[in-house]
Design an enzyme around this catalytic site. Sequence first.
Site, PDB file in Angstrom:
ATOM      1  N   GLY A   1       7.193 -18.248 -36.710  1.00 26.28           N
ATOM      2  CA  GLY A   1       6.520 -16.992 -37.021  1.00 26.28           C
ATOM      3  C   GLY A   1       5.017 -17.096 -36.865  1.00 26.28           C
ATOM      4  O   GLY A   1       4.290 -16.137 -37.092  1.00 26.28           O
ATOM      5  N   GLN A   2       4.529 -18.273 -36.500  1.00 23.25           N
ATOM      6  CA  GLN A   2       3.070 -18.422 -36.371  1.00 23.25           C
ATOM      7  C   GLN A   2       2.562 -17.517 -35.258  1.00 23.25           C
ATOM      8  O   GLN A   2       3.150 -17.461 -34.181  1.00 23.25           O
ATOM      9  CB  GLN A   2       2.714 -19.865 -36.028  1.00 23.25           C
ATOM     10  N   GLY A   3       1.463 -16.831 -35.547  1.00 24.92           N
ATOM     11  CA  GLY A   3       0.928 -15.815 -34.638  1.00 24.92           C
ATOM     12  C   GLY A   3       0.986 -16.198 -33.167  1.00 24.92           C
ATOM     13  O   GLY A   3       1.479 -15.438 -32.345  1.00 24.92           O
TER      14      GLY A   3
ATOM     15  N   TYR B   1       2.863 -17.990 -31.533  1.00 24.91           N
ATOM     16  CA  TYR B   1       4.187 -18.129 -30.922  1.00 24.91           C
ATOM     17  C   TYR B   1       4.979 -16.826 -30.942  1.00 24.91           C
ATOM     18  O   TYR B   1       6.040 -16.732 -30.365  1.00 24.91           O
ATOM     19  CB  TYR B   1       5.023 -19.180 -31.658  1.00 24.91           C
TER      20      TYR B   1
END
Length: 188
Positions: free
Chosen positions: A72-74, A76
């Site tokens: 969920g990291q921005g 990615y």
Amino acid sequence: MGLLDRLSGLLGLKKKEVHVLCLGLDNSGKTTIINKLKPSNAQSQDIVPTIGFSIEKFKSSSLSFTVFDMSGQGRYRNLWEHYYKEGQAIIFVVDSSDRLRMVVAKEELDTLLNHPGTHIKHRRIPILFFANKMDLRDAVTSVKVSQLLCLENIKDKPWHICASDAIKGEGLQEGVDWLQDQIQAVKT
Ligand code: G3D
Ligand code: MG
């Protein structure tokens, strides 16, 4: 494929395979949830932040799930759309204690639902929401999460929200049972 796999396939004992995308902001508990759904001897003891995505498998009573656990990291998040066409269902995880980022979660959900192209927008793909981290003092109820995400506006897809505590594994089975019913309703 092993002999046993082939035999059970022939006898109709083999579970149907379904592909599920697990989405949501980083730190919402996606990897913890998927890990908890795996048989206890296959569970990892340490959950590390997901880089890119990982592919995990777990089974319910009649289906065999392959889950794309997306980071969920921005940086990615734009990877998600490449996997939309693979998904027969979506698990969307929300950190119920993170009021500040609930707005961001809603934006990500809206982007997902309105994604141009046919993979999500025009399919009746079931979406299971986990209002996760219910054990935390700041957590809002699943009804509140559903209001903050405006889930009642989703009219063209079956959806369901479950309150969960992924550490204890509470609420997860109810969600998977719902998902299984939805997928089977489409398949039969
Ligand atoms: P992600 O895959 O969505 O990025 P993770 O999230 O599964 O990596 O979880 C992020 C952190 O939240 C982890 O803590 C994990 O233990 C915690 N967590 C997940 N689900 C719950 C829950 O239901 N309740 C509580 N209290 N914590 C939860 P760490 O400390 O390892 O970063
Ligand atoms: Mg993760």
